[in-house]
Write a protein that holds these residues in place. Structure first.
Motif, PDB file in Angstrom:
ATOM      1  N   ASP A  86       0.832  -1.203   0.000  1.00 63.11           N
ATOM      2  CA  ASP A  86       0.000   0.000   0.000  1.00 63.11           C
ATOM      3  C   ASP A  86       0.865   1.250   0.000  1.00 63.11           C
ATOM      4  OD1 ASP A  86      -2.449  -1.486   0.268  1.00 63.11           O
ATOM      5  OD2 ASP A  86      -1.990  -1.756   2.396  1.00 63.11           O
ATOM      6  N   LEU A  87       2.054   1.125   0.601  1.00 61.32           N
ATOM      7  CA  LEU A  87       2.910   2.302   0.786  1.00 61.32           C
ATOM      8  C   LEU A  87       4.352   1.857   0.970  1.00 61.32           C
ATOM      9  CD1 LEU A  87       2.914   5.453   1.403  1.00 61.32           C
ATOM     10  CD2 LEU A  87       2.801   4.805   3.808  1.00 61.32           C
ATOM     11  N   ALA A  88       5.277   2.587   0.354  1.00 65.74           N
ATOM     12  CA  ALA A  88       6.703   2.337   0.544  1.00 65.74           C
ATOM     13  C   ALA A  88       7.308   3.501   1.312  1.00 65.74           C
ATOM     14  CB  ALA A  88       7.406   2.168  -0.797  1.00 65.74           C
ATOM     15  N   VAL A  89       8.090   3.182   2.332  1.00 64.11           N
ATOM     16  CA  VAL A  89       8.790   4.194   3.117  1.00 64.11           C
ATOM     17  C   VAL A  89      10.289   3.996   2.890  1.00 64.11           C
ATOM     18  CG1 VAL A  89       9.291   5.090   5.416  1.00 64.11           C
ATOM     19  CG2 VAL A  89       6.977   4.306   4.861  1.00 64.11           C
ATOM     20  N   ILE A  90      10.948   5.053   2.414  1.00 63.28           N
ATOM     21  CA  ILE A  90      12.385   4.999   2.158  1.00 63.28           C
ATOM     22  C   ILE A  90      13.104   5.833   3.211  1.00 63.28           C
ATOM     23  CG2 ILE A  90      14.220   5.454   0.494  1.00 63.28           C
ATOM     24  CD1 ILE A  90      12.030   5.481  -1.699  1.00 63.28           C
ATOM     25  N   GLU A  91      13.984   5.208   3.981  1.00 60.92           N
ATOM     26  CA  GLU A  91      14.763   5.953   4.965  1.00 60.92           C
ATOM     27  C   GLU A  91      16.014   6.514   4.300  1.00 60.92           C
ATOM     28  OE1 GLU A  91      17.158   5.428   9.211  1.00 60.92           O
ATOM     29  OE2 GLU A  91      15.673   3.921   8.626  1.00 60.92           O
ATOM     30  N   GLY A  92      16.245   7.805   4.466  1.00 64.46           N
ATOM     31  CA  GLY A  92      17.392   8.463   3.851  1.00 64.46           C
ATOM     32  C   GLY A  92      18.699   8.097   4.528  1.00 64.46           C
ATOM     33  N   VAL A  93      19.780   8.682   4.008  1.00 66.57           N
ATOM     34  CA  VAL A  93      21.112   8.410   4.534  1.00 66.57           C
ATOM     35  C   VAL A  93      21.816   9.740   4.816  1.00 66.57           C
ATOM     36  CG1 VAL A  93      22.136   8.279   2.224  1.00 66.57           C
ATOM     37  CG2 VAL A  93      23.275   7.127   4.121  1.00 66.57           C
ATOM     38  N   MET A  94      22.541   9.824   5.922  1.00 66.40           N
ATOM     39  CA  MET A  94      23.337  11.009   6.273  1.00 66.40           C
ATOM     40  C   MET A  94      22.493  12.278   6.144  1.00 66.40           C
ATOM     41  SD  MET A  94      26.950   9.871   4.472  1.00 66.40           S
ATOM     42  CE  MET A  94      27.810  11.340   5.012  1.00 66.40           C
ATOM     43  N   GLY A  95      23.120  13.383   5.709  1.00 60.66           N
ATOM     44  CA  GLY A  95      22.367  14.588   5.442  1.00 60.66           C
ATOM     45  C   GLY A  95      21.702  14.479   4.084  1.00 60.66           C
ATOM     46  N   TYR A  96      20.586  15.171   3.895  1.00 61.85           N
ATOM     47  CA  TYR A  96      19.744  15.003   2.711  1.00 61.85           C
ATOM     48  C   TYR A  96      20.514  15.156   1.403  1.00 61.85           C
ATOM     49  CZ  TYR A  96      15.583  15.466  -0.254  1.00 61.85           C
ATOM     50  OH  TYR A  96      14.613  15.294  -1.221  1.00 61.85           O
ATOM     51  N   TYR A  97      21.432  16.112   1.339  1.00 63.68           N
ATOM     52  CA  TYR A  97      22.185  16.358   0.106  1.00 63.68           C
ATOM     53  C   TYR A  97      23.566  15.712   0.087  1.00 63.68           C
ATOM     54  CZ  TYR A  97      18.716  19.941  -1.160  1.00 63.68           C
ATOM     55  OH  TYR A  97      17.555  20.600  -1.495  1.00 63.68           O
ATOM     56  N   ASP A  98      23.931  14.966   1.131  1.00 60.32           N
ATOM     57  CA  ASP A  98      25.283  14.423   1.251  1.00 60.32           C
ATOM     58  C   ASP A  98      25.457  13.180   0.387  1.00 60.32           C
ATOM     59  OD1 ASP A  98      25.747  16.402   3.100  1.00 60.32           O
ATOM     60  OD2 ASP A  98      25.288  15.131   4.823  1.00 60.32           O
ATOM     61  N   GLY A  99      26.362  13.279  -0.627  1.00 57.53           N
ATOM     62  CA  GLY A  99      26.578  12.170  -1.528  1.00 57.53           C
ATOM     63  C   GLY A  99      28.024  11.722  -1.590  1.00 57.53           C
ATOM     64  N   LEU A 100      28.434  11.217  -2.748  1.00 61.18           N
ATOM     65  CA  LEU A 100      29.755  10.605  -2.912  1.00 61.18           C
ATOM     66  C   LEU A 100      30.894  11.519  -2.475  1.00 61.18           C
ATOM     67  CD1 LEU A 100      29.626   8.731  -6.343  1.00 61.18           C
ATOM     68  CD2 LEU A 100      29.294   7.809  -4.051  1.00 61.18           C
ATOM     69  N   ALA A 101      31.799  10.930  -1.722  1.00 67.83           N
ATOM     70  CA  ALA A 101      33.046  11.577  -1.305  1.00 67.83           C
ATOM     71  C   ALA A 101      32.826  12.856  -0.506  1.00 67.83           C
ATOM     72  CB  ALA A 101      33.926  11.874  -2.520  1.00 67.83           C
ATOM     73  N   GLY A 102      31.604  13.084  -0.052  1.00 64.90           N
ATOM     74  CA  GLY A 102      31.317  14.287   0.719  1.00 64.90           C
ATOM     75  C   GLY A 102      31.340  15.564  -0.083  1.00 64.90           C
ATOM     76  N   LYS A 103      31.344  15.450  -1.426  1.00 59.40           N
ATOM     77  CA  LYS A 103      31.400  16.659  -2.246  1.00 59.40           C
ATOM     78  C   LYS A 103      30.518  16.553  -3.487  1.00 59.40           C
ATOM     79  CE  LYS A 103      35.714  15.126  -4.515  1.00 59.40           C
ATOM     80  NZ  LYS A 103      37.099  15.517  -4.843  1.00 59.40           N
ATOM     81  N   SER A 104      29.507  15.692  -3.424  1.00 57.53           N
ATOM     82  CA  SER A 104      28.645  15.467  -4.571  1.00 57.53           C
ATOM     83  C   SER A 104      27.234  15.136  -4.097  1.00 57.53           C
ATOM     84  CB  SER A 104      29.200  14.306  -5.411  1.00 57.53           C
ATOM     85  OG  SER A 104      28.257  13.838  -6.334  1.00 57.53           O
ATOM     86  N   TYR A 105      26.246  15.390  -4.942  1.00 58.88           N
ATOM     87  CA  TYR A 105      24.871  14.966  -4.675  1.00 58.88           C
ATOM     88  C   TYR A 105      24.678  13.485  -4.987  1.00 58.88           C
ATOM     89  CZ  TYR A 105      23.218  19.890  -4.557  1.00 58.88           C
ATOM     90  OH  TYR A 105      22.998  21.200  -4.249  1.00 58.88           O
ATOM     91  N   GLU A 106      25.563  12.924  -5.807  1.00 60.64           N
ATOM     92  CA  GLU A 106      25.372  11.569  -6.304  1.00 60.64           C
ATOM     93  C   GLU A 106      25.240  10.564  -5.161  1.00 60.64           C
ATOM     94  OE1 GLU A 106      27.534   8.263  -9.215  1.00 60.64           O
ATOM     95  OE2 GLU A 106      28.359  10.289  -9.056  1.00 60.64           O
ATOM     96  N   ALA A 107      24.199   9.728  -5.244  1.00 57.22           N
ATOM     97  CA  ALA A 107      23.891   8.675  -4.269  1.00 57.22           C
ATOM     98  C   ALA A 107      23.383   9.221  -2.940  1.00 57.22           C
ATOM     99  CB  ALA A 107      25.088   7.748  -4.044  1.00 57.22           C
ATOM    100  N   SER A 108      23.032  10.499  -2.889  1.00 57.24           N
ATOM    101  CA  SER A 108      22.453  11.088  -1.672  1.00 57.24           C
ATOM    102  C   SER A 108      20.966  10.785  -1.596  1.00 57.24           C
ATOM    103  CB  SER A 108      22.649  12.604  -1.681  1.00 57.24           C
ATOM    104  OG  SER A 108      21.893  13.196  -2.746  1.00 57.24           O
ATOM    105  N   SER A 109      20.357  11.122  -0.472  1.00 59.25           N
ATOM    106  CA  SER A 109      18.906  10.992  -0.327  1.00 59.25           C
ATOM    107  C   SER A 109      18.193  11.848  -1.373  1.00 59.25           C
ATOM    108  CB  SER A 109      18.482  11.420   1.084  1.00 59.25           C
ATOM    109  OG  SER A 109      19.124  10.639   2.068  1.00 59.25           O
ATOM    110  N   TYR A 110      18.699  13.053  -1.575  1.00 57.73           N
ATOM    111  CA  TYR A 110      18.135  13.950  -2.594  1.00 57.73           C
ATOM    112  C   TYR A 110      18.208  13.316  -3.975  1.00 57.73           C
ATOM    113  CZ  TYR A 110      18.603  17.640  -6.155  1.00 57.73           C
ATOM    114  OH  TYR A 110      18.509  18.387  -7.295  1.00 57.73           O
ATOM    115  N   ASP A 111      19.344  12.705  -4.306  1.00 58.22           N
ATOM    116  CA  ASP A 111      19.528  12.061  -5.601  1.00 58.22           C
ATOM    117  C   ASP A 111      18.511  10.941  -5.783  1.00 58.22           C
ATOM    118  OD1 ASP A 111      20.663  11.540  -8.072  1.00 58.22           O
ATOM    119  OD2 ASP A 111      22.339  10.379  -7.261  1.00 58.22           O
ATOM    120  N   LEU A 112      18.282  10.173  -4.728  1.00 56.28           N
ATOM    121  CA  LEU A 112      17.314   9.079  -4.805  1.00 56.28           C
ATOM    122  C   LEU A 112      15.895   9.615  -4.957  1.00 56.28           C
ATOM    123  CD1 LEU A 112      16.854   6.024  -4.701  1.00 56.28           C
ATOM    124  CD2 LEU A 112      16.664   6.211  -2.208  1.00 56.28           C
TER     125      LEU A 112
END
Length: 456
Positions: A86-112
């Motif tokens: 009925d519903l999918a809940v996705i839990e994010g990771v780290m900070g919302y915009y925090d992605g690869l190597a700490g300097k990219s959006y890639e693979a962040s919660s925002y990216d997903l």
């Protein structure tokens, strides 16, 4: 191209330690209590939260990781693993915009969120703040125009000032406040229960989850959350072509010492023709009968070294099977177990299986931590020379014999190293891999097991 209607929500936070996991678990339990068929996902490579969701809440839970998998694969896995939810809940990771190597959006919660077109809710930690909460929310909403942030939940805030802050936020910003969670010290799941213990070992977990769910039902508007989830557009995906051949039996080590597996990895092996046969290196005296392959995942072998050492018959059975050419995949903790010796934090040595020469020892720090792109420099169980896999390393133990079968490269960084001991029948090393980063690796594993069956 196929499509699927799936109400879904991503729950993120400005940073780690915001109380995200505690609030998410409370929401999941409260939604279950409402009679909804819920499925959960975790953004990123972490094994702990999906395992916790499954053991504690009884939910099917999987990882969605945009480093391991491209956008099309992520949407396929999201749709495939939601079944009749009925519903999918996705839990994010780290900070919302925090992605690869700490300097990219890639693979962040925002990216997903943007890649899956999923509306997001931010958990805002309000301890020690009042009006400044608005600046934090505004910044996250406006950093990117497609932030997908539709609502917030205020965490660790006094019920006495919540209504005032809620009114101020909604009068100032174009966003809904779904509710709040007060500070409940005895129910925190951030570090006390998530770490080097499994959900089964937390004695009062049922009480904690009941308390959290009751609080969520009282102070968070679940109907509004569900309404936001229903605004998600259809998922568009392409189903990969997977051919199932003659069945083979692959023994998978699974107990308190070996519990880190991506369920999608096991499912993919099954789709290619593997019958998964679970066994316990801690409890069982020998391997299951008639196996054509073995898979040792990661976990916590360092916590059970005495027990693993004492189970001589299992160790000998495994060593004999590998000596006879049984195909074997061993990741991280499983790799440690195949060594001659593993030393604990105090330097005490414990005899393990002995297939891998050398010893695994405590390094007193995270070793080679993070995502890696792996290129095979030698043909092995999972890859022909030149093939690539995506993986990650997270371990405090190292080895005197880490291998040189693959070249590992950290994304967006210059760091690289050799890893994995491998041959036609073996993949053994610290990196955890995700088969959907190259599904030919899973197909190859099963095919080599099938050849083993033919030879026998």
């Amino acid at each position: 191209m196929e499509t699927k209607i799936l109400p879904r929500i991503l729950i993120g936070a400005p940073g780690s330690g915001s109380g995200k996991t505690t609030v998410v678990c409370g929401i999941l339990q409260a939604l279950i209590n409402k009679g909804l068929n819920i499925v959960s996902f975790k953004c990123g490579p972490d094994y702990i939260d999906p395992m916790f969701h499954k053991e504690a809440l009884g939910l099917e839970s999987r990882n969605l990781d945009l480093f391991f998998n491209d956008k099309e694969t992520i949407n396929y896995l999201l749709a495939k693993n939601s079944k009749e939810a009925d519903l999918a809940v996705i839990e994010g990771v780290m900070g919302y915009y925090d992605g690869l190597a700490g300097k990219s959006y890639e693979a962040s919660s925002y990216d997903l969120a943007r890649s899956t077109k999923t509306p997001s809710v931010l958990i805002i930690d309000c301890k020690g703040k009042s009006v400044s909460i608005l600046a934090e929310i505004k910044g996250f909403m406006e950093l990117e125009s497609d932030s997908n942030i539709k609502a917030v939940i205020l965490n660790r805030i006094s019920p006495m000032i919540f209504e005032e802050i809620k009114k101020l936020i909604e009068e100032t910003l174009p966003i809904e406040v779904l509710g709040f969670m007060p500070m409940i010290k005895e129910c925190s799941l951030e570090s006390r229960h998530l770490g080097l213990v499994t959900a089964q070992e937390v004695g009062n977990l049922e009480t904690i989850l009941d308390t959290l769910a009751k609080q969520v039902s009282e102070s968070i508007d679940l109907d509004k959350l569900i309404r936001i989830a229903k605004t998600a557009s259809k998922i568009e995906f392409i189903k990969p072509t997977i051919a199932c051949g003659e069945r083979v039996r692959i023994g998978v080590a699974k107990d308190k010492a070996f519990c880190f597996y991506y369920q999608d990895n096991l499912d993919l092996l099954s789709e290619f023709g593997a019958e998964i046969c679970y066994f316990s290196p801690l409890e069982d005296k020998k391997l299951p009968e008639n196996l054509q392959g073995l898979y040792f995942g990661g976990g916590y072998p360092e916590l059970y070294l005495k027990e693993l050492e004492k189970n001589d018959s299992m160790k000998q059975n495994i060593k004999d099977a590998l000596s006879a050419g049984t195909p074997c995949m061993a990741e991280c903790g499983g790799f440690m177990y195949l060594h001659e010796v593993v030393k604990d934090k105090l330097g005490h040595a414990y005899k393990m299986v002995g297939t891998i020469e050398g010893e695994s020892f405590y390094a007193d720090k995270l070793v080679r931590f993070g995502y890696i792109d792996m290129e095979a420099e030698k043909t092995n169980l999972l890859c022909e020379e030149g093939m690539h896999l995506k993986g990650h390393e997270f371990h405090y133990w190292d080895s005197t014999n880490s291998g040189d079968c693959f070249h590992a490269q950290k994304p967006l960084r210059k760091m690289n190293w050799k890893c994995v001991i491998g041959n036609e029948n073996l993949y053994a090393g610290y990196p955890h891999v995700h088969f959907y980063s190259n599904i030919k690796s899973a197909e190859r594993f099963v095919d080599i097991c099938r050849k083993r069956k033919t030879k026998i």
